[in-house]
Design a protein around this motif. Structure first.
Motif, short mmCIF file in Angstrom:
data_model
loop_
_atom_site.label_atom_id
_atom_site.label_comp_id
_atom_site.label_asym_id
_atom_site.label_seq_id
_atom_site.Cartn_x
_atom_site.Cartn_y
_atom_site.Cartn_z
N ALA A 188 -4.54 1.20 0.25
CA ALA A 188 -3.90 2.65 0.88
C ALA A 188 -5.39 3.40 0.83
O ALA A 188 -5.30 4.00 2.21
CB ALA A 188 -3.08 3.34 -0.19
N ALA A 189 -6.38 3.53 0.23
CA ALA A 189 -7.55 4.29 0.26
C ALA A 189 -8.25 3.81 1.44
O ALA A 189 -8.88 4.66 2.29
CB ALA A 189 -8.19 4.39 -0.86
N ARG B 146 10.66 2.08 3.73
CA ARG B 146 9.33 1.89 3.65
C ARG B 146 9.07 0.62 4.52
O ARG B 146 7.85 0.46 4.80
CB ARG B 146 9.03 1.61 2.00
CG ARG B 146 7.62 1.49 1.76
CD ARG B 146 7.40 1.34 0.37
NE ARG B 146 7.87 2.29 -0.57
CZ ARG B 146 8.75 2.27 -1.48
NH1 ARG B 146 9.54 1.44 -1.49
NH2 ARG B 146 9.13 3.49 -2.05
N ALA C 103 0.77 -1.29 0.03
CA ALA C 103 0.13 0.02 -0.01
C ALA C 103 0.83 1.31 -0.16
O ALA C 103 0.65 2.19 -0.70
CB ALA C 103 -1.04 0.08 1.23
N GLY D 205 2.39 2.28 -3.29
CA GLY D 205 1.70 2.47 -4.44
C GLY D 205 1.15 1.47 -5.37
O GLY D 205 0.55 1.56 -6.52
N GLN D 206 1.37 -0.03 -4.78
CA GLN D 206 0.97 -1.11 -5.75
C GLN D 206 -0.26 -1.68 -5.27
O GLN D 206 -0.82 -2.62 -6.05
CB GLN D 206 2.29 -2.12 -5.47
CG GLN D 206 3.59 -1.65 -6.21
CD GLN D 206 4.60 -2.75 -6.08
OE1 GLN D 206 4.65 -3.72 -6.51
NE2 GLN D 206 5.94 -2.23 -5.42
N ALA D 207 -0.70 -1.09 -4.10
CA ALA D 207 -2.08 -1.42 -3.76
C ALA D 207 -2.72 -0.17 -3.41
O ALA D 207 -3.36 0.16 -2.14
CB ALA D 207 -2.08 -2.43 -2.53
N PRO D 208 -3.29 0.46 -4.57
CA PRO D 208 -3.90 2.00 -4.22
C PRO D 208 -5.23 1.73 -3.28
O PRO D 208 -5.72 2.46 -2.70
CB PRO D 208 -3.96 2.56 -5.44
CG PRO D 208 -3.74 1.36 -6.36
CD PRO D 208 -2.88 0.62 -5.80
N GLU D 209 -5.88 0.62 -3.81
CA GLU D 209 -7.26 0.39 -3.04
C GLU D 209 -7.02 0.27 -1.74
O GLU D 209 -7.80 0.56 -0.80
CB GLU D 209 -8.05 -0.52 -3.93
CG GLU D 209 -7.47 -2.08 -3.61
CD GLU D 209 -6.46 -2.46 -4.54
OE1 GLU D 209 -6.37 -3.72 -5.04
OE2 GLU D 209 -5.53 -1.69 -4.84
#
Length: 371
Positions: A84-85, A227, A75, A78-82
């Motif tokens: 992260a949201a 990270r 997340a 940026g490889q799991a944006p859903e």
């Protein structure tokens, strides 16, 4: 959300055990630290697809803590944006969106598959290294006073990120009204004080070297390593996450020397890297419990051997009886608290004292030595 059936598609009894592991983690362990992780763990326990993916990981990589940290890592990357949201939403509205974040996490596990389990299998989940400054600061200052040192080289053992090494640049407030360090620092920690003893009101000497000793030290200047450190903090632990950001900023500004290897074997190299005229202060904070008795005695021997041409100091925060040579006030092992010890090695002589007790990883302490 698909329910896990008797586990026929995922290996029968082994799959049922994995499902039970995740459900127990979600119902018993995770709620104490992260409601978001509790929801995700339960959702994973109910998904055949997710369990099939997790089962392909190494034994260590199947553990809930590793899979959850790996999810957080992707997340952040940026490889799991859903996901992260969903994490961002739960930070604002934790209760109503708990089930939603679980559903999203199940989908991410299925989509990332092998990449996720590779990270979970390869990387070690790191515990919270921060917040120990309330113990380390006065101990380092006091042992330097005893030796008469104006400059110290801090050697942090067994803490891969070496966050103890920022101790000279933090502010500390104690429950008895005392304060130490920099009140303007971005890192402010607090600790309650039990009893009448007062923490030594000494300033930190100049820090002339910073060294990390670990089997797998973390280079905090590497963006991917940083990270992963962030990923090891649950996304709903906002205060802890903010503190980590501040600690990483300080650590990056003055990155330590990294000495990799068996901590006992490479300790002489680490101590030797401290410049002449600077007192080496070796720091162990709950780091020696991973060694057997022979290893701990060898650790003590390495400290003694390093002191043949100059003094070497040791600040230890370990469970009762774990740090060899450090008195224990007569306390029993596994008594629920730790002993704060100071030792000075000088030409084959050892002067070791216990100066206090602490609880809750340093959030509560009592200072028992005369200052």
């Amino acid at each position: 959300m698909p329910k896990s059936t008797a586990g026929s598609a995922t290996g029968g009894g082994r799959a049922r055990t994995l499902a039970q592991t995740y459900r127990r983690f979600g119902e018993v362990e995770a709620p104490k630290i992260s409601p978001v992780y509790a929801q995700i763990a339960i959702a994973l326990s109910e998904s055949d697809e997710a369990l099939r993916v997790i089962e392909s990981a190494s034994p260590r990589g199947r553990r809930p803590a590793g899979i959850l940290a790996a999810l957080h890592y992707f997340a952040l990357a940026g490889q799991a944006p859903e996901l992260a949201a969903a994490f961002a939403s739960t930070a604002v509205h934790p209760s109503p969106l708990g089930a939603e974040v679980g559903r999203v996490a199940v989908g991410v596990v299925g989509r990332l598959g092998g990449a996720l389990v590779e990270v979970a299998s390869r990387r070690k989940v790191l515990g919270d290294e921060g917040g120990r400054h309330a113990l380390v600061y006065p101990a380092v200052a006091e042992v330097a006073r005893r030796v008469g040192a104006e400059s110290v080289g801090l050697v942090d053992v067994g803490r891969s990120a070496g966050l103890n090494l920022t101790v000279d640049r933090v502010g500390i407030a104690y429950g008895n009204g005392q304060s130490l360090g920099d009140p303007g620092s971005a890192i402010q920690v607090s600790a309650s004080v039990v009893g009448e003893g007062r923490v030594p009101s000494l300033g930190m000497p100049e820090v002339g070297a910073r060294v990390v000793v670990d089997a797998d030290p973390a280079d905090v200047t590497d963006a991917d390593v940083a990270r992963w450190l962030r990923a090891c903090v649950p996304p709903d632990q906002l205060e802890r996450g903010a503190r980590l950001e501040a600690e990483l900023a300080l650590a990056t500004a003055a990155p330590p020397l990294l000495v990799q290897g068996d901590v006992v074997d490479v300790l002489p190299e680490a101590i030797g890297s401290v410049p002449d005229g600077v007192l080496p202060v070796v720091i162990t904070t709950w780091a020696l419990s991973g060694l057997d008795l022979e290893g701990r005695l060898r650790f003590l021997q390495r400290l003694d051997e390093a002191a043949t041409r100059r003094p070497v100091a040791w600040v230890s925060v370990e469970g009762v009886g774990v740090a060899p040579g450090i008195p224990t006030f007569g306390d029993r092992r596994a008594s629920g608290h730790s002993i704060l010890g100071l030792a000075v090695f000088d030409h084959s002589s050892l002067h070791a004292t216990a100066v206090g007790r602490c609880w809750l990883r340093g959030e509560m302490l009592t200072w028992l030595a005369e200052s």
